[in-house]
Scaffold this motif. Structure first.
Motif, PDB file in Angstrom:
ATOM      1  N   ASN A 148      38.281  37.224  28.545  1.00 59.67           N
ATOM      2  CA  ASN A 148      38.887  37.446  29.860  1.00 59.67           C
ATOM      3  C   ASN A 148      38.415  36.433  30.894  1.00 59.67           C
ATOM      4  O   ASN A 148      38.557  36.638  32.096  1.00 59.67           O
ATOM      5  CB  ASN A 148      38.574  38.869  30.349  1.00 59.67           C
ATOM      6  CG  ASN A 148      37.079  39.088  30.587  1.00 59.67           C
ATOM      7  OD1 ASN A 148      36.253  38.277  30.192  1.00 59.67           O
ATOM      8  ND2 ASN A 148      36.743  40.196  31.240  1.00 59.67           N
ATOM      9  N   HIS A 149      37.846  35.295  30.399  1.00 63.47           N
ATOM     10  CA  HIS A 149      37.260  34.314  31.324  1.00 63.47           C
ATOM     11  C   HIS A 149      38.312  33.725  32.260  1.00 63.47           C
ATOM     12  O   HIS A 149      38.059  33.495  33.449  1.00 63.47           O
ATOM     13  CB  HIS A 149      36.584  33.196  30.530  1.00 63.47           C
ATOM     14  CG  HIS A 149      35.911  32.169  31.385  1.00 63.47           C
ATOM     15  ND1 HIS A 149      34.771  32.449  32.109  1.00 63.47           N
ATOM     16  CD2 HIS A 149      36.222  30.872  31.645  1.00 63.47           C
ATOM     17  CE1 HIS A 149      34.402  31.364  32.779  1.00 63.47           C
ATOM     18  NE2 HIS A 149      35.271  30.396  32.512  1.00 63.47           N
ATOM     19  N   SER A 157      34.151  42.010  35.471  1.00 65.49           N
ATOM     20  CA  SER A 157      34.298  40.689  34.847  1.00 65.49           C
ATOM     21  C   SER A 157      33.325  40.481  33.690  1.00 65.49           C
ATOM     22  O   SER A 157      33.514  39.584  32.876  1.00 65.49           O
ATOM     23  CB  SER A 157      34.093  39.587  35.888  1.00 65.49           C
ATOM     24  OG  SER A 157      32.751  39.587  36.362  1.00 65.49           O
ATOM     25  N   LEU A 181      41.505  38.555  37.575  1.00 69.74           N
ATOM     26  CA  LEU A 181      41.144  39.948  37.798  1.00 69.74           C
ATOM     27  C   LEU A 181      41.363  40.336  39.254  1.00 69.74           C
ATOM     28  O   LEU A 181      41.216  39.518  40.167  1.00 69.74           O
ATOM     29  CB  LEU A 181      39.684  40.188  37.407  1.00 69.74           C
ATOM     30  CG  LEU A 181      39.321  39.933  35.949  1.00 69.74           C
ATOM     31  CD1 LEU A 181      37.827  40.105  35.736  1.00 69.74           C
ATOM     32  CD2 LEU A 181      40.092  40.868  35.026  1.00 69.74           C
ATOM     33  N   CYS A 214      37.552  42.121  25.759  1.00 68.93           N
ATOM     34  CA  CYS A 214      37.027  41.113  26.687  1.00 68.93           C
ATOM     35  C   CYS A 214      36.151  40.062  26.013  1.00 68.93           C
ATOM     36  O   CYS A 214      35.969  38.970  26.550  1.00 68.93           O
ATOM     37  CB  CYS A 214      36.231  41.791  27.805  1.00 68.93           C
ATOM     38  SG  CYS A 214      37.219  42.908  28.832  1.00 68.93           S
TER      39      CYS A 214
END
Length: 473
Positions: free
Chosen positions: A423-424, A406, A428, A413
């Protein structure tokens, strides 16, 4: 007179494969590759030892490690075309075989000819032309000399040698000592030994086939009487192709300085350069962003004509803390054209001299700490399902896979300019795990994740930092 070398024939060696459960598929691949003949040879690329490793994973990914030589690019293309007939190959990864570690205890065991008395050899490289690499290589050379070191510079660009112009020696003649007629005396300039193909060719344009270039360059550098040097700076030809790979193999570089400009295209090429040197086990000592900014002499306003650049990304993504920027400055071009290195012309307290002094110190300091035996190790504990980083003293830090995934800082990202995480809001996989962990020089580790994400690079310094949370077991 310099005698010409003929291209050497690669030594035939026994082929070793990494066998897996997919033996039948491997046999299909080997038989297909045996149909590819090497240039000027009746033998196929398998018999000639060009395939150093072949493996197939459970997902149908085929990995082929090719021997690094002057035919690498051509053979890679031929292999790729030949294997397209196999529909079962889901992903084909043809790559350079890693350089084998030298386990000899002798001093500089791989350095040949007159390079045996050279302590450190540094490549100054750019992945495209026109970024000011040769100017930076020359001024780095004299900045190292100012620190008290014995230094030489070698211009390895046969097609476009720059050194004779940069030091005003376009019409310089080369001489051989009477007692050693096969060797060459270097041209000295302000106490620095220099050599360039431009001296030997009379600065005429070279029309030479690619496979011959590296042989000519290696002959020239090994036959030059460098004597005892602390550092030899090699101004590399631009690019990351066969010539550059061959030079890395032959000259046994201790480190590399990569020169770029602020544009995105240049940043992409810098990544290629870093990866090439990583495969060849040459640590990247510094990255120089040239022509980064310009200060208006009338209003003192700072302009960045090529954009904000990617220094922040280089430092975050690759952990290269020694990256620095050199501004556009009129006198650099002026004195270079006059054959006078700018660091020998401007006052010692000038900004340009200070930056080159910083670059020279960075190179020296990085070389002093590139002991790979002290590089941390990173592994995945399948039982505890955590990633563990361990330093050379035995200190460990466990990290959950999802925590590291993450916080990937790659361009997919994190926004390259704003630093905003992209990618917040992505969902995932909480069970994600590393499929492959691979060191990147002595500064970072690359991870391929089970969710298909392949561009994660984590500097060791960042892994140890509080930004990456330790898993409390």
């Amino acid at each position: 007179m310099l005698r010409r070398f003929s291209a050497t024939v690669p030594l035939i060696k026994k082929l070793y494969f990494t066998f897996s459960v997919n033996e039948e598929y491997k046999i299909q691949i080997i038989n297909r590759l045996k149909q590819i003949k090497q240039s000027n040879s009746e033998k196929d690329i398998v018999s000639n030892g060009h395939i150093e490793n072949l493996s197939i994973d459970q997902d149908g990914r085929v990995i082929i490690d090719l021997k690094l030589d002057q035919d690498y690019r051509k053979i890679k293309s031929l292999c790729s075309d030949a294997l397209k007939q196999f529909e079962w190959i889901k992903n084909l990864d043809i790559r350079m075989a890693p350089k084998k570690e030298n386990i000899s205890t002798q001093t500089n065991p791989q350095k040949r000819g007159n390079l045996q008395n050279v302590n450190k050899i540094i490549a100054v490289s750019s992945c495209k032309g026109g970024v000011g690499k040769s100017t930076i290589a020359l001024n780095l050379t004299f900045s190292l000399q100012k620190l008290g070191f014995k230094v030489g510079i070698f211009d390895a660009d046969v097609y476009g040698p720059s050194l004779p112009t940069l030091i005003g020696k376009e019409k310089q003649q080369l001489y051989a000592p009477e007692d050693k007629p096969k060797e060459i005396l270097p041209i000295e300039f302000n106490g620095v030994k220099t050599m360039s193909y431009g001296y030997a060719s009379g600065n005429q344009k070279a029309v030479i086939r690619g496979p011959m270039v590296s042989s000519i360059v290696v002959q020239l550098v090994q036959q030059t009487q460098w004597q005892n040097l602390d550092y030899l700076i090699v101004d590399m030809p631009p690019g990351t192709g066969d010539i550059q790979i061959s030079l890395c193999q032959e000259l046994n570089f201790n480190g590399a300085v990569i020169v770029t400009t602020p544009q995105r295209l240049s940043f992409i090429d810098v990544v290629k350069g870093i990866e090439m040197f990583d495969v060849l086990k040459v640590p990247t000592l510094s990255v120089v962003e040239n022509m980064a900014e310009y200060v208006c002499p009338n209003c003192n306003h700072l302009h960045r004509p090529f954009g904000p650049g990617y220094m922040n990304m280089l430092q975050k993504q690759f952990g290269i803390a020694t990256a620095l920027s050199i501004p556009l400055y009129e006198d650099i071009s002026k004195y270079s054209d006059l054959g006078s290195p700018v660091v020998l012309t401007l006052p010692e307290d000038h900004t340009i001299n200070n930056l080159y002094r910083q670059l020279a110190n960075n190179v020296v300091n990085e070389l002093n700490r590139t002991d790979l035996s002290k590089t941390p190790t990173v592994r995945y504990d399948t039982t505890k399902r955590v990633i563990i980083i361990k330093d050379f003293e035995g200190k460990e830090k466990p990290i959950k896979s999802i925590e590291l995934r993450s916080k990937c800082n790659c361009a997919l990202c994190v926004d390259e300019f704003t630093g905003k995480r992209l990618n917040h809001n992505q969902k995932l996989d909480q069970e994600v795990y590393p499929q492959k962990i691979e060191p990147k020089g002595n500064y970072a580790v690359a991870i391929v994740w089970s969710d298909g994400h392949r561009s994660s690079i984590y500097p060791y310094k960042r892994l140890w930092s509080d930004e990456i949370n330790e898993h409390k077991q």
